[in-house]
Design a protein around this motif. Structure first.
Motif, short mmCIF file in Angstrom:
data_model
loop_
_atom_site.label_atom_id
_atom_site.label_comp_id
_atom_site.label_asym_id
_atom_site.label_seq_id
_atom_site.Cartn_x
_atom_site.Cartn_y
_atom_site.Cartn_z
N ARG A 48 57.15 50.76 76.20
CA ARG A 48 56.39 51.73 75.40
C ARG A 48 56.62 51.53 73.90
NH1 ARG A 48 56.97 55.98 78.52
NH2 ARG A 48 55.19 55.10 79.61
N GLU A 49 57.86 51.26 73.51
CA GLU A 49 58.16 51.09 72.07
C GLU A 49 57.41 49.88 71.50
OE1 GLU A 49 61.78 50.57 74.11
OE2 GLU A 49 60.34 52.03 74.89
N THR A 50 57.26 48.84 72.31
CA THR A 50 56.54 47.65 71.87
C THR A 50 55.08 47.97 71.60
OG1 THR A 50 58.05 46.28 73.17
CG2 THR A 50 56.01 45.25 72.47
N LEU A 51 54.48 48.74 72.51
CA LEU A 51 53.08 49.13 72.32
C LEU A 51 52.92 50.09 71.14
CD1 LEU A 51 51.20 49.75 75.68
CD2 LEU A 51 50.58 48.23 73.81
N GLU A 52 53.88 50.99 70.98
CA GLU A 52 53.79 51.94 69.87
C GLU A 52 53.76 51.21 68.54
OE1 GLU A 52 56.98 54.67 70.47
OE2 GLU A 52 55.92 55.81 72.02
N GLU A 53 54.54 50.12 68.44
CA GLU A 53 54.50 49.32 67.21
C GLU A 53 53.12 48.69 67.01
OE1 GLU A 53 56.93 45.74 64.92
OE2 GLU A 53 57.50 46.29 66.96
N ALA A 54 52.53 48.24 68.12
CA ALA A 54 51.20 47.62 68.05
C ALA A 54 50.13 48.61 67.61
CB ALA A 54 50.83 47.04 69.41
N PHE A 55 50.34 49.90 67.90
CA PHE A 55 49.39 50.95 67.54
C PHE A 55 49.74 51.62 66.21
CE2 PHE A 55 48.75 51.71 72.37
CZ PHE A 55 47.84 50.66 72.43
N SER A 56 50.71 51.04 65.49
CA SER A 56 51.14 51.63 64.22
C SER A 56 50.41 50.96 63.06
CB SER A 56 52.65 51.46 64.03
OG SER A 56 53.35 52.10 65.07
N PRO A 57 49.97 51.75 62.06
CA PRO A 57 49.24 51.18 60.92
C PRO A 57 50.09 50.18 60.14
CG PRO A 57 49.05 53.59 60.98
CD PRO A 57 50.10 53.22 61.97
N THR A 58 49.45 49.11 59.70
CA THR A 58 50.15 48.10 58.89
C THR A 58 49.51 47.95 57.51
OG1 THR A 58 48.75 46.36 59.84
CG2 THR A 58 50.86 46.78 60.91
N GLY A 59 48.70 48.92 57.12
CA GLY A 59 48.04 48.84 55.82
C GLY A 59 46.55 49.06 55.96
N LYS A 60 45.92 49.49 54.89
CA LYS A 60 44.49 49.79 54.90
C LYS A 60 43.66 48.53 55.17
CE LYS A 60 44.23 54.25 53.99
NZ LYS A 60 43.73 55.17 55.01
#
Length: 368
Positions: free
Chosen positions: A270-282
């Motif tokens: 789950r933590e791996t996916l949460e990082e993938a769904f986290s914004p990395t900039g506009k």
């Protein structure tokens, strides 16, 4: 890893079977109007609280033969393919076979562009030129299929100019995701198509999902043909054989299996996916961000959704997931006539604007 560890969301008592049926009929009405007025041709599957509330098919798999579409018809996913490539990279990261901050030279020693990492490829921040453009100039015979290795060779020999320095800005890159497919091959020791089949499609029982190959795509009746303006058939060409940025084929039914698997830990933690769904900039001037293979956007309802669209050779696709109520909108079209520009109407129906005070409550609940 606990494969059956699911992230459940309880449907409220107000979401009765009657309410679900009514919602499905309203979605049907929306797409029927889209079909009649805007020429939408494709298949649809919509869920809420993990339940399918609507599935439908409109029009033809092939306008010439008049084969009708069904929700089992296979479509080219175009850039909706990128999320699968990203998850393959995440799986290898969890296995310790790669790191997001590795440079490309770890896997492709003669890659001529320095200072580019796997993470920058995932988030479209590599600044690399687009192979779909430079191969038009550099590939000698368009009757010969282009492979991912061929793209690498062209870049090594011709060194087409970069668009930006690495990590300077977001610049949507098909090249980046084609390179990620090559990284998956190098890190796993398997051909990309084989890795996807063995580690993702088969475990999830996505039996109608595969990467491009000429024999499968030629299956009349089972696979939709792409169509462009005037309903003219768009045949595959030499660029269709590059994988990673596109080239996945699937059905709305199989994509529902994929959607549901992303609420479990069958593929990655789950933590791996949460990082993938986290914004990395506009994303440039748009009011959204990008994770790993997904666009991230806050709706007027206050919900934060992840989604991706796709457009390639007569196919137009759209896949949105709302983790707040475990809903999704999955739309596959084989006619690029602009009808998917109206997905905002479907979003606004599914997720109507809430007062600001309610939006804050939704955001707090989602953060827990």
């Amino acid at each position: 890893m606990e494969e059956d560890c699911e992230l459940h969301v309880e449907a409220p008592e107000t979401f009765t079977p009657t309410v679900a049926t009514k919602l499905g009929k309203q979605v049907d009405s929306l797409f029927t109007q889209l079909h009649k007025r805007k020429g939408f041709n494709g298949t649809v599957l919509v869920t809420k609280y993990d339940q399918i509330i609507y599935r439908g098919a409109f029009g033809y798999a092939d306008f010439k033969t008049k084969d009708t579409l069904s929700t089992q018809t296979v479509f080219q996913l175009a850039s909706v393919s990128k999320q699968f490539t990203a998850v393959a990279v995440m799986m290898l990261k969890e296995q310790g076979k790669l790191s997001y901050d590795d440079s490309l030279q770890v896997y492709i020693p003669d890659f001529p562009y320095r200072g580019i990492t796997i993470r920058q490829l995932l988030t479209h921040r590599s600044g690399l030129p687009n192979y779909t453009y430079f191969s038009d100039e550099l590939w000698p015979d368009r009757k010969v299929d282009l492979s991912n290795d061929d793209v690498l060779s062209m870049m090594a020999v011709h060194k087409p100019n970069i668009y930006y320095q690495p990590d300077r800005t977001f610049s949507y890159s098909n090249t980046g995701y084609a390179l990620l497919a090559s990284v998956v091959e190098k890190a796993s020791g398997q051909p990309f198509a084989e890795f996807m089949r063995e580690h993702i499609f088969e475990p999830l029982k996505m039996h109608s999902t595969y990467t491009f190959n000429h024999e499968l795509v030629a299956q009349s009746g089972k696979v939709a043909s792409g169509h462009i303006g005037g309903r003219r058939k768009r045949l595959p060409d030499y660029q269709d054989t590059v994988l990673g940025d596109k080239g996945m084929y699937s059905t709305v039914e199989d994509l529902y299996k994929w959607d549901q698997a992303l609420y479990t830990q069958k593929l990655v933690k789950r933590e791996t996916l949460e990082e993938a769904f986290s914004p990395t900039g506009k994303v440039n001037k748009r009011d959204e961000s990008y994770g790993y293979g997904w666009r991230i956007k806050q709706l007027e309802s206050g919900d934060t959704v992840v989604y991706h669209g796709g457009l390639w050779h007569g196919f137009n696709t759209y896949f949105l997931r709302n983790p707040n109520d475990h809903s999704s909108i999955i739309v596959l079209s084989n006619l690029t006539n602009g009808s998917l520009n109206y997905m905002k109407d479907v979003r606004n129906f599914m997720y109507p604007a809430r007062p600001k005070s309610e939006q804050r409550q939704v955001q707090v609940a989602s953060a827990r």
